[in-house]
Design an enzyme around this catalytic site. Structure first.
Site, mmCIF file in Angstrom:
data_model
loop_
_atom_site.group_PDB
_atom_site.id
_atom_site.type_symbol
_atom_site.label_atom_id
_atom_site.label_comp_id
_atom_site.label_asym_id
_atom_site.label_seq_id
_atom_site.Cartn_x
_atom_site.Cartn_y
_atom_site.Cartn_z
ATOM 1 N N ASP A 222 5.990 0.396 9.902
ATOM 2 C CA ASP A 222 7.042 0.046 8.958
ATOM 3 C C ASP A 222 8.007 0.983 8.733
ATOM 4 O OD1 ASP A 222 8.381 -1.025 6.593
ATOM 5 O OD2 ASP A 222 6.866 -1.503 5.593
ATOM 6 N N LEU B 19 -3.049 -6.320 1.423
ATOM 7 C CA LEU B 19 -3.454 -5.404 0.192
ATOM 8 C C LEU B 19 -2.714 -3.841 0.392
ATOM 9 C CD1 LEU B 19 -7.268 -6.138 0.175
ATOM 10 C CD2 LEU B 19 -5.585 -7.472 -0.914
ATOM 11 N N LYS B 20 -2.212 -3.601 -0.678
ATOM 12 C CA LYS B 20 -1.675 -2.208 -0.826
ATOM 13 C C LYS B 20 -3.043 -1.456 -0.964
ATOM 14 C CE LYS B 20 3.029 -3.011 -0.653
ATOM 15 N NZ LYS B 20 3.846 -2.278 0.464
ATOM 16 N N LYS C 9 12.115 -5.011 9.022
ATOM 17 C CA LYS C 9 12.868 -5.167 7.726
ATOM 18 C C LYS C 9 14.258 -5.156 8.175
ATOM 19 C CE LYS C 9 9.033 -4.022 4.623
ATOM 20 N NZ LYS C 9 8.454 -2.922 3.840
HETATM 21 MG MG MG Z 1 4.948 -1.799 4.420
#
Ligand code: MG
Length: 372
Positions: free
Chosen positions: A241, A164-165, A265
């Site tokens: 992140d 969830l953001k 990423k």
């Molecule tokens: Mg993130």
């Protein structure tokens, strides 16, 4: 290999529903693709940069500009002669930052190289599994009820991990509601995209009773000391992140206790080859690593599945099929079965663009060639 041209192609795809995070709302995914052509074939890369410089400093217009003026000219400086994908990052190293733009160019070269060699990306990176588990990431919802419904849909589709953001004002209440509705069996984690400060430690500790798998990027990317302090003051493991920009940074972050978990990423760290090195650092340090998402098309998501096949990717990544968030895709649909996806085994980065879709959604193209 000898590169004869590099094409920069802009593509515009609608989101199924506007995506809202702590940084703002987007209705469309404005993308940059890079095509590298050699005398033997072509390869494609997808740039992770978003429309606005709100996730990191990079954004799609800026990525196109730096590729056109600084990166492609450096790569093609020797008449287009390039020793291979491993030579791309060194050729571009004099340019600071711009990891997403660099990653897109390296991805295209990697695709050409792997196709010519008949090797899949998973094979090249050292993947050890044939399927990977995906989780879903849900944006900030209009209401707690709407969020609970969205989680219910994901759970019904077979996903066992939901992210969830969160942002100040939308954190404890939605987490409590989702936990109360779906119980402790659901792997639940949150992502703040840097929206808090270390002074919010006591507030963030209110999330501790909910048994979250992690809180992702609670503090701004540069506040590594703050993240290490927060890690001492809350029980929820911290995952970084936006802060993780290279294998070197990942090693430092783990050594200083600023994170216990790492989100990788490829775009953010400069490409799949560096992403594999981030994985290696985490594996050596015993820190779990997982693959994040940038609302990619199936092209980059197929490549991300190959990365997530490496042995240290022990947590489900943001790897659900693009059909969950994009109204149309540029490749044949990726399919999930009970939250698991097949790791692509075909030569190249993992997917072929559909010519008709590419044509339909392209908004501009630009061709760059080596100097004579
Ligand atoms: Mg993130």
């Amino acid at each position: 290999m000898r590169i004869t041209s590099v094409e920069l192609r802009r593509v515009r795809l609608a989101f199924l529903a506007p995506i809202r995070t702590a940084a703002g709302t987007s209705a469309v995914r404005d993308l940059l693709l890079v095509k590298v052509e050699t005398i033997t074939g072509e390869g494609w890369g997808e740039c992770a940069a978003l429309s606005e410089p709100t996730y990191t400093a990079e954004y799609v217009e800026g990525a196109a500009a730096v590729l056109r003026s600084h990166l492609v000219p450096r790569l093609l400086a020797a008449g287009g002669e390039v020793a291979g994908a491993g030579a791309v990052a060194p050729a571009l190293a004099a340019v600071r930052g711009h990891h997403m733009a660099k990653a897109a160019l390296e991805m295209a070269v990697l695709d050409v190289e792997l196709r010519a060699a008949g090797v899949s990306l998973a094979e090249r990176l050292g993947g050890t599994r044939s399927t990977v588990e995906a989780g879903v990431a849900l944006g900030i919802a209009p209401s707690v009820g709407a969020l609970v419904d969205a989680v219910g849909t994901a759970v019904d589709e077979g996903y066992r991990r939901v992210k969830l953001k969160i942002e100040p004002g939308w954190d404890v209440e939605p987490v409590a509601a989702v936990r109360a509705r779906f119980g402790d069996g659901l792997v639940l984690q949150v992502d703040a995209n840097g929206a808090y400060r270390v002074a919010d430690a006591a507030h963030l500790a209110l999330l501790d009773p909910f048994g979250l798998a992690m809180i992702e990027q609670p503090l701004p990317p540069d506040d590594l000391a703050g993240s290490a302090e927060l890690a001492r003051r809350i029980a929820t493991p911290i995952c970084l992140d936006e802060s993780i920009t290279s294998a070197e940074v990942a090693a430092g972050v783990l050594a200083m206790g600023a994170a216990a978990v790492v989100n990788v990423k490829p775009g953010r760290v400069g490409g799949y080859l560096e992403a594999a090195r981030v994985h290696d650092v985490c594996l050596a340090a015993g820190a779990p690593v997982w693959c994040g998402g940038m609302f990619e098309t199936g092209l980059a998501r197929a490549a991300n599945l190959a990365l997530a096949a490496l042995p240290g990717f022990t947590l489900p990544g943001d790897l659900s099929p693009p059909a969950r968030y994009l109204a149309a895709d540029l490749v044949a649909p990726l399919l999930a079965n009970n939250g698991r996806l097949q790791v692509p085994s075909r030569p190249g980065i993992g997917a072929d663009l559909l010519p008709d879709a590419l044509e339909e959604y392209t908004t501009a193209t630009e061709l760059l060639v080596p100097p004579p």
